[in-house]
Design a protein around this motif. Structure first.
Motif, PDB file in Angstrom:
ATOM      1  N   ILE A   1       0.868  -1.176   0.000  1.00 42.57           N
ATOM      2  CA  ILE A   1       0.000   0.000   0.000  1.00 42.57           C
ATOM      3  C   ILE A   1       0.907   1.230   0.000  1.00 42.57           C
ATOM      4  CG2 ILE A   1      -1.835   1.262   1.210  1.00 42.57           C
ATOM      5  CD1 ILE A   1      -2.725  -1.511   0.312  1.00 42.57           C
ATOM      6  N   VAL A   2       0.685   2.142  -0.947  1.00 45.71           N
ATOM      7  CA  VAL A   2       1.515   3.343  -1.066  1.00 45.71           C
ATOM      8  C   VAL A   2       1.256   4.263   0.126  1.00 45.71           C
ATOM      9  CG1 VAL A   2       2.038   5.373  -2.467  1.00 45.71           C
ATOM     10  CG2 VAL A   2       1.505   3.189  -3.582  1.00 45.71           C
ATOM     11  N   GLN A   3       2.323   4.577   0.866  1.00 46.44           N
ATOM     12  CA  GLN A   3       2.231   5.482   2.008  1.00 46.44           C
ATOM     13  C   GLN A   3       2.590   6.914   1.600  1.00 46.44           C
ATOM     14  OE1 GLN A   3       1.110   4.209   5.173  1.00 46.44           O
ATOM     15  NE2 GLN A   3       0.611   2.712   3.594  1.00 46.44           N
ATOM     16  N   SER A   4       3.645   7.043   0.764  1.00 50.79           N
ATOM     17  CA  SER A   4       4.037   8.367   0.282  1.00 50.79           C
ATOM     18  C   SER A   4       4.849   8.216  -1.001  1.00 50.79           C
ATOM     19  CB  SER A   4       4.850   9.125   1.340  1.00 50.79           C
ATOM     20  OG  SER A   4       6.090   8.490   1.554  1.00 50.79           O
ATOM     21  N   ILE A   5       4.865   9.302  -1.789  1.00 47.13           N
ATOM     22  CA  ILE A   5       5.586   9.332  -3.062  1.00 47.13           C
ATOM     23  C   ILE A   5       6.493  10.557  -3.046  1.00 47.13           C
ATOM     24  CG2 ILE A   5       5.382   9.514  -5.574  1.00 47.13           C
ATOM     25  CD1 ILE A   5       2.483   8.368  -5.210  1.00 47.13           C
ATOM     26  N   ASN A   6       7.792  10.354  -3.332  1.00 45.47           N
ATOM     27  CA  ASN A   6       8.745  11.459  -3.398  1.00 45.47           C
ATOM     28  C   ASN A   6       9.272  11.522  -4.832  1.00 45.47           C
ATOM     29  OD1 ASN A   6      10.998  13.138  -3.350  1.00 45.47           O
ATOM     30  ND2 ASN A   6      11.528  12.577  -1.252  1.00 45.47           N
ATOM     31  N   LEU A   7       8.688  12.415  -5.640  1.00 47.24           N
ATOM     32  CA  LEU A   7       9.088  12.518  -7.047  1.00 47.24           C
ATOM     33  C   LEU A   7      10.511  13.044  -7.209  1.00 47.24           C
ATOM     34  CD1 LEU A   7       5.802  13.817  -8.695  1.00 47.24           C
ATOM     35  CD2 LEU A   7       6.776  11.524  -8.816  1.00 47.24           C
ATOM     36  N   ASP A   8      10.946  13.942  -6.320  1.00 49.82           N
ATOM     37  CA  ASP A   8      12.297  14.492  -6.428  1.00 49.82           C
ATOM     38  C   ASP A   8      13.353  13.402  -6.312  1.00 49.82           C
ATOM     39  OD1 ASP A   8      11.329  17.045  -6.753  1.00 49.82           O
ATOM     40  OD2 ASP A   8      11.426  17.524  -4.613  1.00 49.82           O
ATOM     41  N   GLU A   9      13.138  12.472  -5.392  1.00 50.42           N
ATOM     42  CA  GLU A   9      14.108  11.391  -5.183  1.00 50.42           C
ATOM     43  C   GLU A   9      13.727  10.118  -5.922  1.00 50.42           C
ATOM     44  OE1 GLU A   9      14.968  10.743  -1.048  1.00 50.42           O
ATOM     45  OE2 GLU A   9      15.239  12.882  -0.667  1.00 50.42           O
ATOM     46  N   GLN A  10      12.576  10.149  -6.639  1.00 57.43           N
ATOM     47  CA  GLN A  10      12.093   8.993  -7.389  1.00 57.43           C
ATOM     48  C   GLN A  10      11.871   7.782  -6.482  1.00 57.43           C
ATOM     49  OE1 GLN A  10      12.016   9.041 -11.199  1.00 57.43           O
ATOM     50  NE2 GLN A  10      11.791  11.129 -10.542  1.00 57.43           N
ATOM     51  N   LYS A  11      11.327   8.027  -5.280  1.00 55.95           N
ATOM     52  CA  LYS A  11      11.115   6.973  -4.287  1.00 55.95           C
ATOM     53  C   LYS A  11       9.645   6.882  -3.908  1.00 55.95           C
ATOM     54  CE  LYS A  11      15.554   6.107  -3.452  1.00 55.95           C
ATOM     55  NZ  LYS A  11      16.163   4.890  -3.909  1.00 55.95           N
ATOM     56  N   VAL A  12       9.255   5.683  -3.470  1.00 55.27           N
ATOM     57  CA  VAL A  12       7.906   5.466  -2.981  1.00 55.27           C
ATOM     58  C   VAL A  12       8.008   4.640  -1.696  1.00 55.27           C
ATOM     59  CG1 VAL A  12       7.555   3.441  -4.467  1.00 55.27           C
ATOM     60  CG2 VAL A  12       5.587   4.640  -3.583  1.00 55.27           C
ATOM     61  N   ASP A  13       7.285   5.080  -0.661  1.00 55.02           N
ATOM     62  CA  ASP A  13       7.234   4.350   0.609  1.00 55.02           C
ATOM     63  C   ASP A  13       6.002   3.461   0.592  1.00 55.02           C
ATOM     64  OD1 ASP A  13       9.540   5.500   1.785  1.00 55.02           O
ATOM     65  OD2 ASP A  13       8.392   7.292   2.311  1.00 55.02           O
ATOM     66  N   LEU A  14       6.199   2.189   0.910  1.00 50.33           N
ATOM     67  CA  LEU A  14       5.109   1.219   0.903  1.00 50.33           C
ATOM     68  C   LEU A  14       4.972   0.550   2.265  1.00 50.33           C
ATOM     69  CD1 LEU A  14       5.956  -0.784  -2.362  1.00 50.33           C
ATOM     70  CD2 LEU A  14       4.405   1.142  -2.143  1.00 50.33           C
ATOM     71  N   LEU A  15       3.797   0.029   2.510  1.00 50.03           N
ATOM     72  CA  LEU A  15       3.543  -0.840   3.644  1.00 50.03           C
ATOM     73  C   LEU A  15       3.241  -2.199   3.025  1.00 50.03           C
ATOM     74  CD1 LEU A  15       3.628  -0.332   6.621  1.00 50.03           C
ATOM     75  CD2 LEU A  15       1.178   0.080   6.599  1.00 50.03           C
ATOM     76  N   VAL A  16       4.142  -3.169   3.245  1.00 51.97           N
ATOM     77  CA  VAL A  16       4.041  -4.478   2.622  1.00 51.97           C
ATOM     78  C   VAL A  16       3.726  -5.519   3.692  1.00 51.97           C
ATOM     79  CG1 VAL A  16       5.254  -6.200   1.231  1.00 51.97           C
ATOM     80  CG2 VAL A  16       5.749  -3.779   0.906  1.00 51.97           C
ATOM     81  N   SER A  17       2.790  -6.392   3.398  1.00 50.23           N
ATOM     82  CA  SER A  17       2.439  -7.457   4.333  1.00 50.23           C
ATOM     83  C   SER A  17       3.363  -8.651   4.084  1.00 50.23           C
ATOM     84  CB  SER A  17       0.979  -7.859   4.142  1.00 50.23           C
ATOM     85  OG  SER A  17       0.647  -8.860   5.067  1.00 50.23           O
ATOM     86  N   LEU A  33      11.141   1.980  -2.011  1.00 52.16           N
ATOM     87  CA  LEU A  33      11.625   1.482  -3.296  1.00 52.16           C
ATOM     88  C   LEU A  33      11.687   2.615  -4.309  1.00 52.16           C
ATOM     89  CD1 LEU A  33       9.418  -1.732  -3.528  1.00 52.16           C
ATOM     90  CD2 LEU A  33      11.849  -1.657  -3.003  1.00 52.16           C
ATOM     91  N   SER A  34      12.387   2.354  -5.407  1.00 51.04           N
ATOM     92  CA  SER A  34      12.372   3.290  -6.523  1.00 51.04           C
ATOM     93  C   SER A  34      10.999   3.243  -7.174  1.00 51.04           C
ATOM     94  CB  SER A  34      13.412   2.900  -7.573  1.00 51.04           C
ATOM     95  OG  SER A  34      14.702   3.148  -7.104  1.00 51.04           O
ATOM     96  N   ILE A  35      10.569   4.366  -7.706  1.00 46.96           N
ATOM     97  CA  ILE A  35       9.260   4.430  -8.353  1.00 46.96           C
ATOM     98  C   ILE A  35       9.141   3.396  -9.464  1.00 46.96           C
ATOM     99  CG2 ILE A  35       7.873   5.877  -9.898  1.00 46.96           C
ATOM    100  CD1 ILE A  35       8.419   8.211  -8.019  1.00 46.96           C
ATOM    101  N   ASN A  36      10.255   3.127 -10.169  1.00 45.20           N
ATOM    102  CA  ASN A  36      10.187   2.175 -11.279  1.00 45.20           C
ATOM    103  C   ASN A  36      10.149   0.716 -10.826  1.00 45.20           C
ATOM    104  OD1 ASN A  36      12.822   1.836 -10.482  1.00 45.20           O
ATOM    105  ND2 ASN A  36      13.722   2.412 -12.445  1.00 45.20           N
ATOM    106  N   GLN A  37      10.136   0.480  -9.509  1.00 42.99           N
ATOM    107  CA  GLN A  37      10.067  -0.891  -8.998  1.00 42.99           C
ATOM    108  C   GLN A  37       8.663  -1.257  -8.513  1.00 42.99           C
ATOM    109  OE1 GLN A  37      13.290  -0.528  -6.094  1.00 42.99           O
ATOM    110  NE2 GLN A  37      14.535  -1.892  -7.360  1.00 42.99           N
ATOM    111  N   VAL A  38       7.697  -0.396  -8.769  1.00 47.27           N
ATOM    112  CA  VAL A  38       6.323  -0.691  -8.373  1.00 47.27           C
ATOM    113  C   VAL A  38       5.386  -0.482  -9.563  1.00 47.27           C
ATOM    114  CG1 VAL A  38       6.637  -0.221  -5.915  1.00 47.27           C
ATOM    115  CG2 VAL A  38       5.897   1.601  -7.412  1.00 47.27           C
ATOM    116  N   ILE A  39       4.340  -1.303  -9.601  1.00 44.11           N
ATOM    117  CA  ILE A  39       3.380  -1.260 -10.699  1.00 44.11           C
ATOM    118  C   ILE A  39       1.986  -1.116 -10.077  1.00 44.11           C
ATOM    119  CG2 ILE A  39       2.432  -2.524 -12.671  1.00 44.11           C
ATOM    120  CD1 ILE A  39       5.081  -4.208 -12.533  1.00 44.11           C
ATOM    121  N   ALA A  40       1.188  -0.235 -10.630  1.00 41.18           N
ATOM    122  CA  ALA A  40      -0.183  -0.066 -10.136  1.00 41.18           C
ATOM    123  C   ALA A  40      -0.953  -1.364 -10.333  1.00 41.18           C
ATOM    124  CB  ALA A  40      -0.873   1.075 -10.869  1.00 41.18           C
ATOM    125  N   VAL A  41      -1.785  -1.693  -9.363  1.00 42.99           N
ATOM    126  CA  VAL A  41      -2.609  -2.903  -9.427  1.00 42.99           C
ATOM    127  C   VAL A  41      -4.051  -2.473  -9.650  1.00 42.99           C
ATOM    128  CG1 VAL A  41      -3.433  -4.927  -8.155  1.00 42.99           C
ATOM    129  CG2 VAL A  41      -1.076  -4.158  -7.878  1.00 42.99           C
TER     130      VAL A  41
END
Length: 176
Positions: free
Chosen positions: A140-156, A166-174
């Motif tokens: 579940i996406v917690q936050s997105i940082n476009l400047d650093e190209q990072k996304v914070d997730l909560l993974v079960s 993770l890097s933004i390019n390492q996640v795919i919308a479901v």
């Protein structure tokens, strides 16, 4: 789909960089070729110099004298326009053939960020992890940082919610 514009390097006579850039821009304007030739740049940097009388003087100098950057789609027309611009000796590349620069070369050498990031998710969305040891896991996406190209997730994982970045390019919308 139309070909994407790429960055190329044009070789010019020394001192003709600005004139070549202006002439190409004028042709683009006159012929309405903005889609094909998108940007022309003479790479420069700001330099501070201390004069003999102790004053500081700031000026702009060409980073790569004799070269001009151009972001364009190579067609017979655009190739012809560049090659026939007064002061231009041709493209940098084997046999003066237009050879595109890699994104890394453009960013490192000229300080131009060429990456266009399109994200198809927002905070609170479910995404799938791709290209890591956690391949296939849903987060579940917690936050997105476009400047650093990072996304914070909560993974079960293992029955626990685990935060990960993770890097933004390492996640795919479901699609739900």
């Amino acid at each position: 789909m139309a070909e994407a514009a790429k960055w190329y390097v044009i070789h010019t006579y020394s001192g003709y960089e600005n004139k070549v850039a202006q002439n190409i821009e004028k042709v683009v304007e006159n012929r309405k070729l903005h889609e094909l030739i998108q940007e022309v740049r003479v790479p420069t940097e700001r330099v501070k110099e201390h004069t003999a009388d102790g004053k500081e003087k700031e000026y702009e100098r060409k980073t790569f004298p004799g070269y001009v950057l151009i972001k364009m789609v190579v067609t017979d027309d655009t190739w012809y326009i560049v090659r026939n611009t007064r002061g231009c000796t041709g493209f940098v590349g084997p046999a003066s053939a237009p050879t595109p620069l890699s994104e890394e070369e453009v960013k490192k050498t000229f300080g131009i960020d060429v990456s266009v990031v399109e994200i198809h998710f927002k905070e609170g969305d479910r995404v799938q992890i791709s290209g890591t040891a956690m391949d296939g896991l849903i987060g579940i996406v917690q936050s997105i940082n476009l400047d650093e190209q990072k996304v914070d997730l909560l993974v079960s994982m293992f029955g626990r919610e685990t935060p990960t970045t993770l890097s933004i390019n390492q996640v795919i919308a479901v699609d739900d």
